[in-house]
Design an enzyme around this catalytic site. Structure first.
Site, PDB file in Angstrom:
ATOM      1  N   LEU A  95      -6.552   6.635  10.510  1.00  0.00           N
ATOM      2  CA  LEU A  95      -5.680   7.235  11.517  1.00  0.00           C
ATOM      3  C   LEU A  95      -5.038   6.166  12.392  1.00  0.00           C
ATOM      4  O   LEU A  95      -5.721   5.271  12.890  1.00  0.00           O
ATOM      5  CB  LEU A  95      -6.478   8.198  12.402  1.00  0.00           C
ATOM      6  CG  LEU A  95      -6.931   9.507  11.747  1.00  0.00           C
ATOM      7  CD1 LEU A  95      -7.940  10.219  12.638  1.00  0.00           C
ATOM      8  CD2 LEU A  95      -5.727  10.403  11.489  1.00  0.00           C
ATOM      9  N   ASN A 131      -7.811   7.366   4.268  1.00  0.00           N
ATOM     10  CA  ASN A 131      -6.753   7.078   5.232  1.00  0.00           C
ATOM     11  C   ASN A 131      -7.330   6.700   6.592  1.00  0.00           C
ATOM     12  O   ASN A 131      -8.327   7.265   7.038  1.00  0.00           O
ATOM     13  CB  ASN A 131      -5.853   8.309   5.384  1.00  0.00           C
ATOM     14  CG  ASN A 131      -5.148   8.665   4.096  1.00  0.00           C
ATOM     15  OD1 ASN A 131      -4.132   8.110   3.750  1.00  0.00           O
ATOM     16  ND2 ASN A 131      -5.722   9.610   3.352  1.00  0.00           N
ATOM     17  N   LYS A 160      -7.401   5.922  -3.461  1.00  0.00           N
ATOM     18  CA  LYS A 160      -6.329   6.093  -4.445  1.00  0.00           C
ATOM     19  C   LYS A 160      -6.611   5.333  -5.743  1.00  0.00           C
ATOM     20  O   LYS A 160      -5.913   5.526  -6.742  1.00  0.00           O
ATOM     21  CB  LYS A 160      -4.991   5.666  -3.844  1.00  0.00           C
ATOM     22  CG  LYS A 160      -4.515   6.580  -2.736  1.00  0.00           C
ATOM     23  CD  LYS A 160      -3.222   6.100  -2.098  1.00  0.00           C
ATOM     24  CE  LYS A 160      -2.714   7.111  -1.070  1.00  0.00           C
ATOM     25  NZ  LYS A 160      -3.663   7.389   0.026  1.00  0.00           N
ATOM     26  N   LYS A 176      -4.889  -1.130  -7.428  1.00  0.00           N
ATOM     27  CA  LYS A 176      -6.124  -1.363  -6.670  1.00  0.00           C
ATOM     28  C   LYS A 176      -7.358  -1.174  -7.554  1.00  0.00           C
ATOM     29  O   LYS A 176      -8.368  -1.832  -7.363  1.00  0.00           O
ATOM     30  CB  LYS A 176      -6.175  -0.446  -5.451  1.00  0.00           C
ATOM     31  CG  LYS A 176      -5.092  -0.724  -4.421  1.00  0.00           C
ATOM     32  CD  LYS A 176      -5.221  -2.111  -3.810  1.00  0.00           C
ATOM     33  CE  LYS A 176      -6.284  -2.153  -2.741  1.00  0.00           C
ATOM     34  NZ  LYS A 176      -6.310  -3.460  -2.032  1.00  0.00           N
ATOM     35  N   SER A 215     -10.524  -1.766  -0.711  1.00  0.00           N
ATOM     36  CA  SER A 215      -9.949  -0.901  -1.733  1.00  0.00           C
ATOM     37  C   SER A 215      -9.565   0.443  -1.110  1.00  0.00           C
ATOM     38  O   SER A 215      -9.476   0.574   0.115  1.00  0.00           O
ATOM     39  CB  SER A 215     -10.917  -0.730  -2.901  1.00  0.00           C
ATOM     40  OG  SER A 215     -10.280  -0.110  -3.999  1.00  0.00           O
ATOM     41  N   LYS A 272       0.789  -1.229   0.000  1.00  0.00           N
ATOM     42  CA  LYS A 272       0.000   0.000   0.000  1.00  0.00           C
ATOM     43  C   LYS A 272       0.824   1.283   0.000  1.00  0.00           C
ATOM     44  O   LYS A 272       0.274   2.362  -0.166  1.00  0.00           O
ATOM     45  CB  LYS A 272      -0.943   0.013   1.210  1.00  0.00           C
ATOM     46  CG  LYS A 272      -0.263   0.259   2.537  1.00  0.00           C
ATOM     47  CD  LYS A 272      -1.284   0.604   3.621  1.00  0.00           C
ATOM     48  CE  LYS A 272      -0.613   1.170   4.853  1.00  0.00           C
ATOM     49  NZ  LYS A 272      -1.578   1.706   5.821  1.00  0.00           N
TER      50      LYS A 272
END
Length: 281
Positions: free
Chosen positions: A101, A99, A62, A74, A59, A20
């Site tokens: 955290l 994203n 991005k 992806k 997924s 990733k």
């Protein structure tokens, strides 16, 4: 792989395995293709063969208009699932979000470390904005999407409004009891390979549907035929055999039409980045 499925006969598969890290995959595109694309293909084929009830691909935002090898890989994973429509008893679905955290590679631990060391805090570009959610939020929404999964759908998690990375850095400095640019400076280091100014959750906002969960939506897309997928995978296999990163990147552009070079898309976004927002009428 087949032995694992044969012995344990899973009812549900959550496919979260992938390379990733964007800059790493820019330097090693062949590994992104082997692991992310063909690894997913192997799993999908095994799930189909052993009649798994539900298969969920984790997924990423991005994958939408990708500017990186990782994002393009992806997007191809999503296509693999779409190609199974009407061909399997398994419900193949993808869950797309931004994203998380505190996950591996998250910017928050980096900022915490830099602040504790007295700075400076580094951001690649002060214009960058990103979607964020907590680990618990992501896990709960993925499980809920799995419970409602239907054949070959792409589920999009409502990440709320994205935030500017610069704002995040400034607020974290203030929360530490210090003043940005006085006690701790913030320094731009330049965009990394494959990085774009903002991520998107939807390929087309016109093809979005609500679900019974107010935080989960479905993006409708045209399916890809097995023949079309085979043609794309053959192009990638040929590029992999030559083991030339530039040829692999060229092949990705052929098989993922929405794949752009970062500079191209960042110029299109312009100097003043407008923060996109997932809204449902």
């Amino acid at each position: 792989m087949n032995q694992l499925f044969s012995v344990y006969r899973p009812d549900v598969v959550f496919h979260a395995a992938a390379h990733k890290h964007v800059p790493l995959m820019e330097n090693s595109p062949q590994e992104a293709i082997r692991n992310n694309v063909f690894g997913t293909l192997n799993l999908v084929q095994a799930a189909d063969k052993y009649q798994v009830k539900k298969f969920l691909l984790i997924s990423t935002d991005k994958a939408v208009n990708p500017t990186s090898v990782m994002g393009a890989s992806k997007r191809l994973c999503e296509m693999i699932l779409q190609s199974m429509k009407g061909r399997s008893s398994t419900d193949f679905v993808a869950v797309r979000f931004g994203n998380v955290l505190g996950s591996n590679g998250s910017v928050v631990p980096l900022f915490q470390h830099q602040i504790a060391a007295g700075g400076p805090v580094t951001v690649t570009d002060k214009r960058i904005i990103r979607y964020f959610m907590t680990i618990s939020e992501a896990a709960q929404l993925v499980l809920q999407a799995g419970a409602m999964a239907r054949k070959n759908e792409i589920y999009v998690l409502n990440m709320g409004r994205p935030i500017k990375i610069l704002d995040l850095a400034e607020n974290m400095i203030r929360l530490s009891g210090r003043i940005p640019y006085q006690d701790i400076d913030i320094v731009e280091t330049g965009l990394r390979p494959g990085e774009k100014l903002y991520e998107e959750l939807l390929i087309s906002s016109r093809d979005i549907e609500r679900t019974e969960n107010s935080q989960i939506f479905i993006e409708r897309q045209s399916s890809i035929t097995p023949g079309e997928l085979k043609e794309k995978l053959d192009i990638l296999r040929e590029a992999l055999e030559k083991n030339d990163p530039s040829l692999i990147r060229e092949a990705l552009h052929k098989v993922v039409p929405t794949f752009h070079e970062p500079d191209e898309l960042n110029r299109m976004q312009g100097e003043e980045v407008q923060i996109p927002h997932l809204t449902m009428a």
